[in-house]
Write a protein that holds these residues in place. Structure first.
Motif, PDB file in Angstrom:
ATOM      1  N   GLY A 315       0.857  -1.202  -0.159  1.00  0.00           N
ATOM      2  CA  GLY A 315       0.184  -0.007  -0.093  1.00  0.00           C
ATOM      3  C   GLY A 315       0.906   1.240   0.114  1.00  0.00           C
ATOM      4  O   GLY A 315       0.135   2.318  -0.607  1.00  0.00           O
ATOM      5  N   ALA A 319       2.334   2.906  -4.687  1.00  0.00           N
ATOM      6  CA  ALA A 319       1.390   3.992  -4.856  1.00  0.00           C
ATOM      7  C   ALA A 319       1.949   5.290  -4.572  1.00  0.00           C
ATOM      8  O   ALA A 319       1.907   6.196  -5.290  1.00  0.00           O
ATOM      9  CB  ALA A 319       0.033   3.778  -3.972  1.00  0.00           C
ATOM     10  N   ARG A 325      -1.306   4.890 -12.475  1.00  0.00           N
ATOM     11  CA  ARG A 325      -1.849   3.564 -12.693  1.00  0.00           C
ATOM     12  C   ARG A 325      -0.648   2.546 -12.360  1.00  0.00           C
ATOM     13  O   ARG A 325      -1.169   1.343 -12.203  1.00  0.00           O
ATOM     14  CB  ARG A 325      -2.575   3.489 -14.221  1.00  0.00           C
ATOM     15  CG  ARG A 325      -2.783   1.725 -14.362  1.00  0.00           C
ATOM     16  CD  ARG A 325      -3.416   1.605 -15.816  1.00  0.00           C
ATOM     17  NE  ARG A 325      -3.483   0.449 -16.050  1.00  0.00           N
ATOM     18  CZ  ARG A 325      -4.905  -0.256 -16.554  1.00  0.00           C
ATOM     19  NH1 ARG A 325      -5.918   0.609 -16.673  1.00  0.00           N
ATOM     20  NH2 ARG A 325      -5.088  -1.378 -16.526  1.00  0.00           N
ATOM     21  N   THR A 328      -0.757   1.546  -8.903  1.00  0.00           N
ATOM     22  CA  THR A 328      -1.782   0.750  -8.656  1.00  0.00           C
ATOM     23  C   THR A 328      -1.615  -0.570  -9.070  1.00  0.00           C
ATOM     24  O   THR A 328      -1.954  -1.569  -8.296  1.00  0.00           O
ATOM     25  CB  THR A 328      -2.996   1.375  -9.236  1.00  0.00           C
ATOM     26  OG1 THR A 328      -3.367   2.622  -8.952  1.00  0.00           O
ATOM     27  CG2 THR A 328      -4.369   0.542  -8.838  1.00  0.00           C
ATOM     28  N   VAL A 329      -1.064  -0.881 -10.091  1.00  0.00           N
ATOM     29  CA  VAL A 329      -0.772  -2.113 -10.826  1.00  0.00           C
ATOM     30  C   VAL A 329       0.288  -3.000  -9.788  1.00  0.00           C
ATOM     31  O   VAL A 329       0.002  -4.127  -9.484  1.00  0.00           O
ATOM     32  CB  VAL A 329      -0.422  -2.096 -12.325  1.00  0.00           C
ATOM     33  CG1 VAL A 329       0.252  -3.682 -12.497  1.00  0.00           C
ATOM     34  CG2 VAL A 329      -1.452  -1.561 -13.124  1.00  0.00           C
ATOM     35  N   GLU A 331       0.797  -2.470  -6.785  1.00  0.00           N
ATOM     36  CA  GLU A 331       0.061  -2.624  -5.324  1.00  0.00           C
ATOM     37  C   GLU A 331      -0.725  -3.901  -5.596  1.00  0.00           C
ATOM     38  O   GLU A 331      -0.498  -4.980  -4.654  1.00  0.00           O
ATOM     39  CB  GLU A 331      -0.709  -1.397  -4.846  1.00  0.00           C
ATOM     40  CG  GLU A 331      -1.444  -1.720  -3.653  1.00  0.00           C
ATOM     41  CD  GLU A 331      -2.177  -0.424  -3.169  1.00  0.00           C
ATOM     42  OE1 GLU A 331      -3.001  -0.715  -2.234  1.00  0.00           O
ATOM     43  OE2 GLU A 331      -2.238   0.747  -3.876  1.00  0.00           O
ATOM     44  N   ARG A 332      -1.481  -3.941  -6.756  1.00  0.00           N
ATOM     45  CA  ARG A 332      -2.329  -5.256  -6.742  1.00  0.00           C
ATOM     46  C   ARG A 332      -1.275  -6.557  -7.025  1.00  0.00           C
ATOM     47  O   ARG A 332      -1.541  -7.465  -6.667  1.00  0.00           O
ATOM     48  CB  ARG A 332      -3.192  -5.180  -8.318  1.00  0.00           C
ATOM     49  CG  ARG A 332      -3.955  -6.192  -8.536  1.00  0.00           C
ATOM     50  CD  ARG A 332      -4.706  -6.237  -9.756  1.00  0.00           C
ATOM     51  NE  ARG A 332      -3.330  -6.121 -10.731  1.00  0.00           N
ATOM     52  CZ  ARG A 332      -3.563  -5.656 -11.835  1.00  0.00           C
ATOM     53  NH1 ARG A 332      -4.565  -4.772 -12.031  1.00  0.00           N
ATOM     54  NH2 ARG A 332      -2.353  -5.834 -12.835  1.00  0.00           N
ATOM     55  N   THR A 399     -10.377  -2.504 -18.040  1.00  0.00           N
ATOM     56  CA  THR A 399      -9.714  -1.266 -17.703  1.00  0.00           C
ATOM     57  C   THR A 399      -8.608  -0.829 -18.869  1.00  0.00           C
ATOM     58  O   THR A 399      -8.193   0.426 -18.659  1.00  0.00           O
ATOM     59  CB  THR A 399      -8.919  -1.351 -16.283  1.00  0.00           C
ATOM     60  OG1 THR A 399      -7.888  -2.208 -16.276  1.00  0.00           O
ATOM     61  CG2 THR A 399      -9.958  -1.674 -15.195  1.00  0.00           C
ATOM     62  N   GLU A 409       0.056  -0.984 -17.551  1.00  0.00           N
ATOM     63  CA  GLU A 409      -0.266  -2.284 -17.080  1.00  0.00           C
ATOM     64  C   GLU A 409       1.119  -3.167 -17.084  1.00  0.00           C
ATOM     65  O   GLU A 409       1.459  -3.840 -16.220  1.00  0.00           O
ATOM     66  CB  GLU A 409      -1.443  -3.136 -17.840  1.00  0.00           C
ATOM     67  CG  GLU A 409      -1.711  -4.495 -17.113  1.00  0.00           C
ATOM     68  CD  GLU A 409      -2.439  -4.407 -15.847  1.00  0.00           C
ATOM     69  OE1 GLU A 409      -2.073  -5.471 -15.305  1.00  0.00           O
ATOM     70  OE2 GLU A 409      -3.094  -3.444 -15.553  1.00  0.00           O
ATOM     71  N   GLY A 412       3.625  -1.731 -14.704  1.00  0.00           N
ATOM     72  CA  GLY A 412       3.439  -2.121 -13.232  1.00  0.00           C
ATOM     73  C   GLY A 412       3.916  -3.469 -13.002  1.00  0.00           C
ATOM     74  O   GLY A 412       4.321  -3.649 -12.093  1.00  0.00           O
TER      75      GLY A 412
END
Length: 562
Positions: A315, A319, A325, A328-329, A331-332, A399, A409, A412
């Protein structure tokens, strides 16, 4: 429905009811039933497919050939000074193998799970007898019997030792089988849970580490004084069950009957402790509630409590430092690496083996260039990035609407792997260089590692888009859906080869510096490798992003088959 007479008056004693069916006599043994059940399980498992039957037959053939060869090797040691050390070492290895066997085969052998019998009216002691007897049916017990027989022949000298060796073989086999059952019963709750499935996925890691440890052991034995070191270690191993029973045969042959009696009693006591442990585990499984029956209020809740430090790292780091993005990718992906058992097992295997191989180089006084394995094994994690997503890949595909979305994408996902691999490779290489005393080759090795990592990241990005394959979600041990084994081989071998080819310019620079006598300039390989690896990875992302946008439906159709 017929009545035998008028209904009784109020207060009258009820008429005795005759049993509707004869009650079976008690005291019948259930052991033959369990033996037939074990044979039926084996037979029905082989009937599932011809391929499975052929694989089982080939596996049994190799196991028997190995057992006969190992047994013959033990017999060849008869009369040698090292025969007692070899036999006690073999006994400890057999016991250890049987102890860890449930960790690998629990999910594939239903007879190891005693909770499947919890609804039957069975008492623990008859159940233990039946399970122990049925466990003697199979390839494993036959393998142990052949090997232990060869070990007994190696150390049995004289009629008294031969007479003791016969029950010792049975005692060794019973101890190994009972230990396996006790471990399985004690860990049933774990092995049938999600953490147990995670543990099963790590079996590849255990096998790889074990293979390297065997390699180190063989190298140690091949060196000068190797067998003498085994003899000194055997003085300790002979008191680790089930080795005392094996060593009792040697003691009997030497005429030390008192020591042999003590060793046999010690081995029998160890077997009694194992059986008691198994009994208590069975009782606990039969009477204690399953975790699924506990109240939900007793289970800790809250996402923060479950996520721990990986969630906080995922987290905060991507980020806040990367943003957008891409962050975020990342983090996922960090969450996936921590929560998904298959992804976590693959990463753990790469990290462990990548550390173990340089450690082997240090122990065997090898070369610091073996640290390239760390970069290679982690770089291979970039291949088939979308296969582990499975049918959930549609949430990612929904997305992505522009080339920029596709590029972010992929970036990341690549940065997630690079963020783990770069510090790890650095630490491993620096540590190996310090231990080997090769600080002069540190910069060069790091440069080659970073170039190789960048090349594998780039080729893995393209292969993930162009040659994706589904990963079965239900089968914990399968790495591809049926019919897609060729794609797996293409990714592994083709990816490694293409990554090595892309790394040739940096490798050529290193070789040129060595052959021209400019070893003092080998430090230049580090900045060149960093720049080159970054450039190759960035170029691959730029080249692959539009193709990801065009192939989203095809990728979803392929990976959704898992």
């Amino acid at each position: 429905m017929t009545a035998s007479g008028p209904p009784p008056f109020p207060g009258a004693a009820p008429a005795p009811l005759a049993p509707a069916a004869p009650v079976p006599a008690r005291g019948g043994s259930i052991t033959p039933v369990f033996v037939r059940l074990k044979l039926a399980v084996i037979r029905n498992g082989l009937r599932q497919s011809r391929g499975r039957t052929a694989g089982w037959a080939v596996g049994v053939a190799f196991a028997m050939l190995y057992a006969l060869g190992l047994g013959a090797g033990m017999i060849a040691l008869r009369g040698s000074h090292y025969a007692p050390a070899a036999t006690v070492t073999l006994a400890v290895v057999l016991g250890l193998g049987w102890a860890v066997m449930p960790l690998f085969f629990f999910g594939g052998d239903d007879t190891l799970d005693p909770t499947r019998l919890s609804m039957l009216p069975l008492r623990p002691r008859p159940l233990m007898t039946a399970l122990l007897t049925s466990s003697l049916v199979g390839v494993g017990p036959l393998f142990t019997l052949l090997v232990s027989t060869g070990a007994m022949i190696a150390v049995a000298h004289g009629a008294a030792a031969t007479a003791v060796a016969v029950p010792v073989v049975a005692l060794l086999l019973l101890t190994c089988v009972a230990l396996s059952r006790a471990v399985a019963a004690a860990n049933t709750r774990l092995l049938t849970s999600r953490r147990g499935r995670d543990l099963a996925l790590l079996s590849g890691l255990f096998v790889a580490v074990g293979a390297q440890l065997v390699n180190l052991g063989v190298s140690s034995l091949s060196s000068d004084g190797g067998l003498h070191r085994v003899t000194s270690i055997a003085s300790v191993l002979r008191w680790i069950p089930p080795a005392p029973a094996v060593d009792a045969v040697r003691s009997t042959g030497r005429g030390a009957y008192g020591l042999a009696a003590v060793q046999l009693l010690y081995a029998l006591a160890a077997l009694a402790v194992i059986l008691r442990w198994w009994y208590r585990s069975l009782v606990r499984l039969m009477v204690s509630p399953d975790a699924s029956t506990l109240q939900a209020a007793d289970v800790p809740t809250g996402g923060a409590a479950r996520s721990g430090w990986p969630g906080r790292v995922a987290g905060l780091f991507p980020a806040r430092l990367v943003g957008g993005r891409t962050g975020t990718v990342m983090e996922r992906q960090f969450h996936y690496l921590w929560r998904d058992p298959r992804s976590r097992a693959a990463l753990a295997t790469g990290l462990a083996v990548g550390l173990l191989l340089p450690l082997v180089a240090v122990v065997q006084h090898g070369t610091v260039y073996q640290c390239l394995w760390a970069a290679g094994l982690l770089g291979m994690q970039m291949y088939n990035q979308f296969g582990t997503d499975g049918s959930a890949f549609w949430t990612v595909a929904a997305t992505i609407s522009t080339r920029r979305d596709a590029a972010l994408e992929l970036r990341g996902r690549a940065l997630t792997l690079v963020g783990i691999a770069v510090p790890y490779v650095t630490v491993v290489t620096v540590g190996a260089a310090l231990l080997l005393g090769r600080l002069d080759a540190l910069a060069e090795t790091l440069g080659l590692s970073f170039a190789f990592l960048g090349a594998l990241t780039g080729t893995g990005t393209y292969a993930s888009v162009r040659f994706p394959y589904a990963v079965p979600q239900q089968n914990a041990f399968g790495n591809a859906a049926p019919g897609q084994g060729g794609l797996v081989a293409l990714n592994v071998f083709g990816g490694t080869l293409s990554g090595a080819v892309f790394c040739l310019p940096v490798l050529a620079l290193s070789v040129l510096l060595h052959h021209t006598g400019h070893q003092g300039l080998s430090w230049t390989v580090l900045p060149v490798g960093v720049v080159y690896g970054t450039a190759v990875g960035a170029a691959a992302l730029r080249f692959t992003a539009p193709r990801l946008l065009d192939r989203l439906p095809e990728i979803l159709a392929v990976v959704g088959k898992g």
